[in-house]
Structures are given as C-alpha cells and as structure tokens.
Design a protein around this motif. Structure first.
Motif, mmCIF file in Angstrom:
data_model
loop_
_atom_site.group_PDB
_atom_site.id
_atom_site.type_symbol
_atom_site.label_atom_id
_atom_site.label_comp_id
_atom_site.label_asym_id
_atom_site.label_seq_id
_atom_site.Cartn_x
_atom_site.Cartn_y
_atom_site.Cartn_z
ATOM 1 N N ALA A 117 0.814 -1.189 0.000
ATOM 2 C CA ALA A 117 0.000 0.000 0.000
ATOM 3 C C ALA A 117 0.851 1.243 0.000
ATOM 4 N N ALA A 118 2.000 1.203 0.647
ATOM 5 C CA ALA A 118 2.858 2.385 0.669
ATOM 6 C C ALA A 118 3.305 2.725 -0.747
ATOM 7 N N ASN A 119 3.707 1.717 -1.509
ATOM 8 C CA ASN A 119 4.097 1.943 -2.888
ATOM 9 C C ASN A 119 2.918 2.408 -3.734
ATOM 10 N N GLU A 120 1.749 1.845 -3.463
ATOM 11 C CA GLU A 120 0.546 2.261 -4.191
ATOM 12 C C GLU A 120 0.293 3.749 -3.992
ATOM 13 N N ARG A 121 0.496 4.224 -2.773
ATOM 14 C CA ARG A 121 0.226 5.638 -2.499
ATOM 15 C C ARG A 121 1.274 6.545 -3.121
ATOM 16 N N THR A 122 2.521 6.098 -3.133
ATOM 17 C CA THR A 122 3.585 6.977 -3.615
ATOM 18 C C THR A 122 3.643 7.050 -5.133
ATOM 19 N N ILE A 123 3.032 6.119 -5.849
ATOM 20 C CA ILE A 123 3.111 6.158 -7.307
ATOM 21 C C ILE A 123 2.500 7.434 -7.864
ATOM 22 N N ASP A 124 1.426 7.937 -7.241
ATOM 23 C CA ASP A 124 0.825 9.179 -7.721
ATOM 24 C C ASP A 124 1.809 10.345 -7.617
ATOM 25 N N VAL A 125 2.546 10.394 -6.521
ATOM 26 C CA VAL A 125 3.545 11.450 -6.345
ATOM 27 C C VAL A 125 4.623 11.331 -7.416
ATOM 28 N N GLN A 126 5.084 10.103 -7.657
ATOM 29 C CA GLN A 126 6.127 9.887 -8.656
ATOM 30 C C GLN A 126 5.649 10.232 -10.060
ATOM 31 N N MET A 127 4.406 9.899 -10.371
ATOM 32 C CA MET A 127 3.862 10.226 -11.678
ATOM 33 C C MET A 127 3.724 11.736 -11.848
ATOM 34 N N ASN A 128 3.341 12.428 -10.793
ATOM 35 C CA ASN A 128 3.226 13.884 -10.868
ATOM 36 C C ASN A 128 4.590 14.531 -11.124
#
Length: 247
Positions: A207-218
């Motif tokens: 879940a931590a990686n799931e949440r951070t992917i949006d930040v990385q994509m931005n």
C-alpha cells in the motif's frame, strides 16, 4: 498461487476445445503449480502445453506454435529471463512472466527483455486469466505482432525517449530524469501505448508503494507536460493505472 485452487479438487467437466482456441505454453519447474495452471487454463477454454524447463519448452516449440507463453522466472539452469531473451531473438509471441520475487527491478528487467506482463506469486487465478486475455488482445491488434521490430525509441509530441539508453529529449534538448522517473518511463514506453497497471509501476508490494506512485507520476509529468494538471501524454486510466500517449 492463492488458495483459491486446490490440488485435490475434481476437475470440472469441459467441452471439446475448438482448434482456434488460444494455445498457451506454460513453463515452470514446480510440478504442482504447472499442473494447476494447466488444468485451470483448460477449464477456461485454452489449449495448453506444459514444460518443466526452458530446454523442454524449446524442444516442444520446434513442432508447435503457441499464442502466448506463461513463464516462471526462477528455474534452475536456464532462467525465465534467459529463455525470454532467446524467444525474442526470433518471435514476438506474448510472454506473461511469473515470479516470487518482490524486487521492482526484476519487473523492469522482464519488460526490457520484451515480456508483455509480469505477475508476482502468489496470485489469484482470475487475475492470471485477465492478464493473459489482455496481452492476447494487444497482440492481435498491436504493433507487437510476429515479425515486428524491437522497440528502440518512442515519440510523443516533441519528445523522444530512447529506451535502451534511458535518454529523454525535447526537440533534441536533453531532459534530466531521476532513476525512478527513467524506470517509470521505460515501463510505460515498452507498453507501446497500452494501459499499465499501478502495481507494475509501483513495485510488488504494498500500500505504501501504491500511495507513492501518484507522487512519482506527478513528478514525471512536471518534466514533460505543459500543464501537469491536464496531462496530454502521461494519462491516468481510471481504475487501472496509467498510459503513455504515443504518436
């Protein structure tokens, strides 16, 4: 594989498979998993040939034509990565790789070799069927059909991304990328414009990686998009993940 499949369950009755049913090559050194996969795929309308090693799979491939390969990564001797590289020298048959590994770098390795999708163990049988159906559909209509040239670079708008070198340019001007941004862009580019699931972009866990992917994509969008809030190239696919809109 999840507990949803029991080794002792009686096989469900099935009708005779038509000749045009997709023919899947399953390569896995785990006999129990190989048998379960074979039975499950047969019950869902696929023809199946199974092999316990890359050498056995190669021998069977001399006399049979397959529509897709379900390939385990960790096998003794010649690994799934090794065999996938060998397949890609002569064929663009779709490859779905299976692995118990959780390192996202292994996912990138598989995709760089030319695998079409990557499914970590344990997995739900229904997810395997969905992923297999997806890569078969993409193969039937997309540029990765048999005989297509390997993908060296992609273009989108004024940008060019050279996959092997990881270089991104805009109108010949180099754009600096972090290693994580380069990894994400490589996965999106190798998908050739198809949807990429969030899990494939964020790594195997959590879940931590799931949440951070949006930040990385931005962050990646800020490198590429004129208006990151309304992206033209790195687009969100609701309920699935992301896609790179290619020329």
């Amino acid at each position: 594989m999840s507990a949803g499949m029991s080794a002792n369950a009686a096989p469900a009755p099935r009708a005779e498979l038509p000749d045009h049913a997709p023919h899947i090559l399953v390569v896995d050194d785990d006999r129990r998993l190989r048998e379960l996969l074979t039975r499950f795929l047969l019950e869902h309308g696929y023809r199946v040939t199974a092999a316990a090693s890359a050498a056995e799979a190669r021998a069977k491939g001399r006399s049979l034509v397959f529509d897709a390969v379900v390939l385990d990564v960790m096998m003794p001797g010649e690994t799934g990565f090794d065999y996938a590289r060998q397949i890609r020298l002569t064929s663009q048959v779709p490859i779905l790789m299976l692995t118990a590994r959780s390192n996202p770098n292994d996912r990138v390795t598989g995709l760089e070799i030319g695998a079409d999708d990557y499914l970590p163990k344990p997995f739900e049988p229904r997810e395997l069927i969905l992923r297999l159906n997806n890569i078969l559909r993409r193969s039937a209509r997309g540029p990765s059909e048999a005989g297509a040239a390997p993908l060296d670079a992609v273009r989108f708008g004024p940008f060019q991304f050279r996959i092997e070198r990881g270089d991104l340019t805009r109108d010949e001007e180099a754009i600096r990328l972090s290693e994580r941004e380069r990894e994400i862009l490589t996965i999106l580019a190798l998908a050739r414009g198809a949807n990429v699931e969030r899990e494939a972009l964020s790594g195997a866990n959590a879940a931590a990686n799931e949440r951070t992917i949006d930040v990385q994509m931005n962050r990646l969008r800020r490198r590429i998009e004129d208006d990151p809030a309304n992206p033209r190239y790195v687009q969100t696919v609701r309920g699935v993940g992301y896609r790179l809109v290619l020329d």
